[in-house]
Design a protein around this motif. Structure first.
Motif, PDB file in Angstrom:
ATOM      1  N   GLN A 189       0.823  -1.207   0.000  1.00 60.28           N
ATOM      2  CA  GLN A 189       0.000   0.000   0.000  1.00 60.28           C
ATOM      3  C   GLN A 189       0.855   1.254   0.000  1.00 60.28           C
ATOM      4  O   GLN A 189       0.569   2.223  -0.711  1.00 60.28           O
ATOM      5  N   GLU A 212      -4.251   8.915   1.664  1.00 61.02           N
ATOM      6  CA  GLU A 212      -5.152   7.788   1.390  1.00 61.02           C
ATOM      7  C   GLU A 212      -5.626   7.767  -0.055  1.00 61.02           C
ATOM      8  O   GLU A 212      -5.500   6.745  -0.737  1.00 61.02           O
ATOM      9  N   ARG A 215      -2.768   6.831  -2.457  1.00 56.51           N
ATOM     10  CA  ARG A 215      -2.437   5.408  -2.579  1.00 56.51           C
ATOM     11  C   ARG A 215      -3.368   4.703  -3.549  1.00 56.51           C
ATOM     12  O   ARG A 215      -2.946   3.810  -4.296  1.00 56.51           O
ATOM     13  N   ARG A 216      -4.647   5.084  -3.554  1.00 58.19           N
ATOM     14  CA  ARG A 216      -5.573   4.492  -4.513  1.00 58.19           C
ATOM     15  C   ARG A 216      -5.242   4.942  -5.932  1.00 58.19           C
ATOM     16  O   ARG A 216      -5.270   4.145  -6.870  1.00 58.19           O
ATOM     17  N   GLU A 279      -6.570  -5.231   2.006  1.00 57.88           N
ATOM     18  CA  GLU A 279      -6.387  -3.954   1.327  1.00 57.88           C
ATOM     19  C   GLU A 279      -7.616  -3.588   0.503  1.00 57.88           C
ATOM     20  O   GLU A 279      -8.058  -2.438   0.506  1.00 57.88           O
ATOM     21  N   ASP A 283     -10.077  -0.385   0.933  1.00 60.37           N
ATOM     22  CA  ASP A 283     -10.361   0.534  -0.171  1.00 60.37           C
ATOM     23  C   ASP A 283     -11.856   0.729  -0.359  1.00 60.37           C
ATOM     24  O   ASP A 283     -12.344   1.845  -0.569  1.00 60.37           O
ATOM     25  N   THR A 286     -13.280   2.870   2.504  1.00 61.27           N
ATOM     26  CA  THR A 286     -12.834   4.259   2.379  1.00 61.27           C
ATOM     27  C   THR A 286     -13.581   4.984   1.271  1.00 61.27           C
ATOM     28  O   THR A 286     -13.891   6.169   1.385  1.00 61.27           O
TER      29      THR A 286
END
Length: 305
Positions: A189, A212, A215-216, A279, A283, A286
């Motif tokens: 991540q 955050e 990272r996506r 993970e 995701d 979030t």
């Protein structure tokens, strides 16, 4: 005749014990540098000028030192610095001595405290000598990363770069995760930040793009990242709508009050999660939950551990 310690302007405790079993190479380096050899009993407190910053320190910038310097001035040093002798460092890294000057010790963990102490004008610092920390550049980087991995003051991009260096040394993310006590998903991540375009990496470092969503976005093709980042940066949580009461009826004197209409209900959203890994679950949550709801879910999960 002045001693070597006197010439260096450091504590005479460097010379309290005689060297035992010192190699000719180490003795030659000691003669040239004044560094203590492996046979010398290390001191627990040294003048601050006897300490050099770690060249492999994972922080590119030692920032926000004023508060720490104030704490050191008022409360003193509460934790010793982890250091290696200059001798051990030079044997392991003969080409990485820039910036060491003639300091007999290299700080492996505690570079920020050293910088703050210099800012505060401290004269001496407590140390713990461990030459095993200087065995290799990877060991130094690893020691610094492990010491800082739980600290909030390590910049995310610096952490990602340090993790990538460890991957280069150990060969896989799984090996790095094992060595630093984290899961492979945790390592993966954080490494996604390095997949961002240089422009977006700069936005992460300045805080314009939050970690955050970054990272996506890092898992997207680079040609799609700019649009996704712009959407994330400009995203605003919509305000909650309030139900307004109906206006009073005209010419409704003595007329029975109409029954109040039931308030419209909002269907509860459903979150579909493909539980391939922790993970992907994180995701999905979030992406669909508000920050407050996400925090509440996190607290509930922590209670069940």
């Amino acid at each position: 005749m002045s001693s070597k310690a006197d010439k260096l302007g450091v504590s005479a405790s460097f010379a309290r014990a005689q060297p035992v079993g010192v190699s000719s190479r180490r003795a030659a380096i000691a003669e040239a540098t004044g560094a203590p050899t492996s046979g010398v009993v290390p001191p627990s407190e040294v003048p601050i000028e006897a300490l050099a910053h770690n060249p492999f320190n994972l922080r590119e910038d030692l920032t926000d030192l004023d508060e720490l310097a104030q704490s050191l001035s008022v409360r003193g040093q509460l934790q010793p610095l982890a250091v290696a002798t200059r001798m051990a460092f030079m044997e392991a890294h003969p080409g990485a001595t820039d910036g060491l000057g003639r300091a007999p010790y290299v700080v492996i963990d505690g570079n920020r405290r050293l910088a703050a102490a210099q800012l505060a004008g401290l004269k001496t610092m407590h140390i713990h000598v461990n030459d095993a920390l200087s065995a290799s550049a990877a060991d130094i980087l690893e020691s610094a990363l492990i010491a800082n991995v739980h600290r909030v003051d390590v910049a995310p991009m610096d952490q990602a770069r340090a993790l990538q260096e460890l991957v280069d040394v150990h060969g896989s993310q799984a090996q790095v995760a094992k060595r630093i006590g984290k899961t492979p998903a945790w390592v993966s991540q954080r490494l996604t930040l390095l997949n961002l375009t240089p422009e977006l990496q700069d936005k992460v470092e300045t805080g314009e793009l939050k970690v955050e969503p970054a990272r996506r976005i890092g898992r997207l093709p680079q040609e799609e990242q700019a649009a996704a980042a712009t959407e994330s940066i400009n995203a605003v949580t919509p305000p909650r709508q309030r139900t307004r009461p109906a206006p009073p009826a005209v010419n409704a004197v003595n007329a029975p009050a109409p029954a109040a209409a039931p308030a419209p209900t909002t269907p509860t959203p459903r979150i579909t999660i493909s539980a391939q890994s922790p993970e992907t679950i994180a995701d999905a949550l979030t992406a669909h939950l508000t920050p407050d709801d996400l925090k509440a879910v996190t607290e509930l999960l922590m209670q069940r551990i």
